[in-house]
Design a protein around this motif. Structure first.
Motif, PDB file in Angstrom:
ATOM      1  N   VAL A  78       0.843  -1.203   0.000  1.00 44.42           N
ATOM      2  CA  VAL A  78       0.000   0.000   0.000  1.00 44.42           C
ATOM      3  C   VAL A  78       0.878   1.252   0.000  1.00 44.42           C
ATOM      4  O   VAL A  78       0.578   2.239  -0.686  1.00 44.42           O
ATOM      5  CB  VAL A  78      -0.967  -0.016   1.204  1.00 44.42           C
ATOM      6  CG1 VAL A  78      -1.678   1.318   1.362  1.00 44.42           C
ATOM      7  CG2 VAL A  78      -1.978  -1.135   1.048  1.00 44.42           C
ATOM      8  N   GLY A  79       1.959   1.217   0.745  1.00 44.78           N
ATOM      9  CA  GLY A  79       2.886   2.352   0.760  1.00 44.78           C
ATOM     10  C   GLY A  79       3.480   2.625  -0.605  1.00 44.78           C
ATOM     11  O   GLY A  79       3.534   3.770  -1.053  1.00 44.78           O
ATOM     12  N   TRP A  80       3.940   1.572  -1.291  1.00 49.29           N
ATOM     13  CA  TRP A  80       4.508   1.741  -2.635  1.00 49.29           C
ATOM     14  C   TRP A  80       3.467   2.302  -3.595  1.00 49.29           C
ATOM     15  O   TRP A  80       3.769   3.187  -4.405  1.00 49.29           O
ATOM     16  CB  TRP A  80       5.040   0.413  -3.185  1.00 49.29           C
ATOM     17  CG  TRP A  80       6.451   0.133  -2.811  1.00 49.29           C
ATOM     18  CD1 TRP A  80       6.896  -0.852  -1.993  1.00 49.29           C
ATOM     19  CD2 TRP A  80       7.618   0.849  -3.246  1.00 49.29           C
ATOM     20  NE1 TRP A  80       8.263  -0.794  -1.867  1.00 49.29           N
ATOM     21  CE2 TRP A  80       8.735   0.240  -2.640  1.00 49.29           C
ATOM     22  CE3 TRP A  80       7.828   1.941  -4.060  1.00 49.29           C
ATOM     23  CZ2 TRP A  80      10.026   0.690  -2.832  1.00 49.29           C
ATOM     24  CZ3 TRP A  80       9.120   2.400  -4.263  1.00 49.29           C
ATOM     25  CH2 TRP A  80      10.207   1.774  -3.655  1.00 49.29           C
ATOM     26  N   THR A  81       2.242   1.811  -3.499  1.00 49.85           N
ATOM     27  CA  THR A  81       1.184   2.288  -4.401  1.00 49.85           C
ATOM     28  C   THR A  81       0.897   3.771  -4.163  1.00 49.85           C
ATOM     29  O   THR A  81       0.849   4.559  -5.116  1.00 49.85           O
ATOM     30  CB  THR A  81      -0.101   1.464  -4.186  1.00 49.85           C
ATOM     31  OG1 THR A  81       0.198   0.086  -4.373  1.00 49.85           O
ATOM     32  CG2 THR A  81      -1.181   1.888  -5.143  1.00 49.85           C
ATOM     33  N   GLY A  82       0.732   4.142  -2.908  1.00 53.13           N
ATOM     34  CA  GLY A  82       0.408   5.540  -2.601  1.00 53.13           C
ATOM     35  C   GLY A  82       1.536   6.504  -2.872  1.00 53.13           C
ATOM     36  O   GLY A  82       1.335   7.549  -3.493  1.00 53.13           O
ATOM     37  N   ILE A  83       2.730   6.164  -2.442  1.00 56.68           N
ATOM     38  CA  ILE A  83       3.866   7.071  -2.619  1.00 56.68           C
ATOM     39  C   ILE A  83       4.226   7.222  -4.091  1.00 56.68           C
ATOM     40  O   ILE A  83       4.576   8.317  -4.544  1.00 56.68           O
ATOM     41  CB  ILE A  83       5.074   6.584  -1.783  1.00 56.68           C
ATOM     42  CG1 ILE A  83       4.803   6.820  -0.307  1.00 56.68           C
ATOM     43  CG2 ILE A  83       6.357   7.256  -2.197  1.00 56.68           C
ATOM     44  CD1 ILE A  83       4.647   8.288   0.080  1.00 56.68           C
ATOM     45  N   THR A  84       4.124   6.142  -4.844  1.00 56.73           N
ATOM     46  CA  THR A  84       4.388   6.240  -6.282  1.00 56.73           C
ATOM     47  C   THR A  84       3.377   7.168  -6.948  1.00 56.73           C
ATOM     48  O   THR A  84       3.746   7.964  -7.820  1.00 56.73           O
ATOM     49  CB  THR A  84       4.349   4.844  -6.929  1.00 56.73           C
ATOM     50  OG1 THR A  84       5.309   4.014  -6.267  1.00 56.73           O
ATOM     51  CG2 THR A  84       4.671   4.909  -8.401  1.00 56.73           C
ATOM     52  N   ALA A  85       2.122   7.091  -6.527  1.00 58.97           N
ATOM     53  CA  ALA A  85       1.101   7.983  -7.085  1.00 58.97           C
ATOM     54  C   ALA A  85       1.426   9.445  -6.767  1.00 58.97           C
ATOM     55  O   ALA A  85       1.294  10.316  -7.635  1.00 58.97           O
ATOM     56  CB  ALA A  85      -0.269   7.611  -6.538  1.00 58.97           C
ATOM     57  N   PHE A  86       1.850   9.735  -5.528  1.00 54.89           N
ATOM     58  CA  PHE A  86       2.243  11.096  -5.172  1.00 54.89           C
ATOM     59  C   PHE A  86       3.406  11.579  -6.030  1.00 54.89           C
ATOM     60  O   PHE A  86       3.399  12.704  -6.532  1.00 54.89           O
ATOM     61  CB  PHE A  86       2.638  11.189  -3.695  1.00 54.89           C
ATOM     62  CG  PHE A  86       1.481  11.309  -2.753  1.00 54.89           C
ATOM     63  CD1 PHE A  86       0.617  12.381  -2.817  1.00 54.89           C
ATOM     64  CD2 PHE A  86       1.271  10.343  -1.786  1.00 54.89           C
ATOM     65  CE1 PHE A  86      -0.441  12.505  -1.941  1.00 54.89           C
ATOM     66  CE2 PHE A  86       0.215  10.455  -0.905  1.00 54.89           C
ATOM     67  CZ  PHE A  86      -0.644  11.526  -0.977  1.00 54.89           C
ATOM     68  N   ALA A  87       4.405  10.743  -6.190  1.00 53.97           N
ATOM     69  CA  ALA A  87       5.583  11.139  -6.967  1.00 53.97           C
ATOM     70  C   ALA A  87       5.231  11.386  -8.424  1.00 53.97           C
ATOM     71  O   ALA A  87       5.625  12.402  -9.005  1.00 53.97           O
ATOM     72  CB  ALA A  87       6.665  10.068  -6.851  1.00 53.97           C
ATOM     73  N   VAL A  88       4.479  10.477  -9.019  1.00 51.45           N
ATOM     74  CA  VAL A  88       4.123  10.624 -10.437  1.00 51.45           C
ATOM     75  C   VAL A  88       3.245  11.848 -10.652  1.00 51.45           C
ATOM     76  O   VAL A  88       3.459  12.625 -11.585  1.00 51.45           O
ATOM     77  CB  VAL A  88       3.432   9.338 -10.953  1.00 51.45           C
ATOM     78  CG1 VAL A  88       2.801   9.548 -12.317  1.00 51.45           C
ATOM     79  CG2 VAL A  88       4.430   8.199 -10.995  1.00 51.45           C
ATOM     80  N   TYR A  89       2.240  12.046  -9.790  1.00 54.49           N
ATOM     81  CA  TYR A  89       1.350  13.195  -9.944  1.00 54.49           C
ATOM     82  C   TYR A  89       2.104  14.506  -9.718  1.00 54.49           C
ATOM     83  O   TYR A  89       1.880  15.482 -10.434  1.00 54.49           O
ATOM     84  CB  TYR A  89       0.164  13.089  -8.992  1.00 54.49           C
ATOM     85  CG  TYR A  89      -0.893  14.130  -9.255  1.00 54.49           C
ATOM     86  CD1 TYR A  89      -1.584  14.169 -10.455  1.00 54.49           C
ATOM     87  CD2 TYR A  89      -1.202  15.096  -8.301  1.00 54.49           C
ATOM     88  CE1 TYR A  89      -2.545  15.125 -10.694  1.00 54.49           C
ATOM     89  CE2 TYR A  89      -2.161  16.052  -8.533  1.00 54.49           C
ATOM     90  CZ  TYR A  89      -2.833  16.064  -9.734  1.00 54.49           C
ATOM     91  OH  TYR A  89      -3.777  17.016  -9.973  1.00 54.49           O
ATOM     92  N   GLY A  90       3.004  14.542  -8.763  1.00 51.50           N
ATOM     93  CA  GLY A  90       3.781  15.752  -8.519  1.00 51.50           C
ATOM     94  C   GLY A  90       4.682  16.113  -9.690  1.00 51.50           C
ATOM     95  O   GLY A  90       4.750  17.270 -10.103  1.00 51.50           O
ATOM     96  N   VAL A  91       5.349  15.124 -10.246  1.00 51.22           N
ATOM     97  CA  VAL A  91       6.208  15.372 -11.413  1.00 51.22           C
ATOM     98  C   VAL A  91       5.361  15.756 -12.629  1.00 51.22           C
ATOM     99  O   VAL A  91       5.717  16.662 -13.386  1.00 51.22           O
ATOM    100  CB  VAL A  91       7.101  14.146 -11.699  1.00 51.22           C
ATOM    101  CG1 VAL A  91       7.828  14.289 -13.015  1.00 51.22           C
ATOM    102  CG2 VAL A  91       8.091  13.952 -10.563  1.00 51.22           C
ATOM    103  N   ALA A  92       4.215  15.098 -12.810  1.00 55.26           N
ATOM    104  CA  ALA A  92       3.328  15.440 -13.926  1.00 55.26           C
ATOM    105  C   ALA A  92       2.817  16.871 -13.792  1.00 55.26           C
ATOM    106  O   ALA A  92       2.725  17.601 -14.795  1.00 55.26           O
ATOM    107  CB  ALA A  92       2.167  14.458 -13.996  1.00 55.26           C
TER     108      ALA A  92
END
Length: 148
Positions: A78-92
């Motif tokens: 769950v941590g990998w899923t959530g943190i990856t979403a934050f990182a991708v959305y922030g960079v996007a």
């Protein structure tokens, strides 16, 4: 998600026709840019730091509590899923905000055939016959001068 979409779609530059009182008007540049830059400045570092932390947890260098999850592996997933979403959305958001910034800027370009300040032609030689004091620049929004 609508912010990201608005930065890349035409309705992010001109209000759509279904917007009461604003339809057809230009969207002020800061209206989408302020939240996009703020979001990018907070979400991207949070996601990158979180990804580093989860990489350390995955490697076994640090431990992570399982919280309400049945196992530490579930919490890690769950941590990998959530943190990856934050990182991708922030960079996007950062990439889209930069693109919007470049597309909506009022760049000043040299005018071909314009007069220099203080020349005999004077201010009347600027495009459109304006009195800008002999400026050798025009904004991108203005049409190019017609020959003849």
């Amino acid at each position: 998600m609508f912010l990201l979409w608005g930065l890349v779609r035409p309705w992010g530059q001109v209000f759509p026709r279904w917007t009461p009182f604003l339809r057809g008007r230009r969207v002020p540049r800061g209206l989408p840019l302020a939240p996009a830059l703020l979001g990018a400045a907070t979400l991207a570092p949070y996601g990158v730091v979180g990804t580093g932390y989860l990489a350390l947890v995955t490697a076994g260098a640090v431990t992570m509590g399982r919280g309400d999850f049945p196992s530490e592996g579930d919490a890690l997933l769950v941590g990998w899923t959530g943190i990856t979403a934050f990182a991708v959305y922030g960079v996007a958001l950062a990439v889209a905000a930069r693109s919007y910034w470049l597309r909506t800027r009022t760049a000043r370009l040299p005018v071909a055939g314009g007069s220099t300040p203080g020349s005999a032609a004077g201010p009347a030689a600027t495009p459109g016959g304006g009195t800008s004091g002999g400026s050798l620049c025009r904004t991108v929004d203005q049409p190019p001068p017609r020959p003849g």
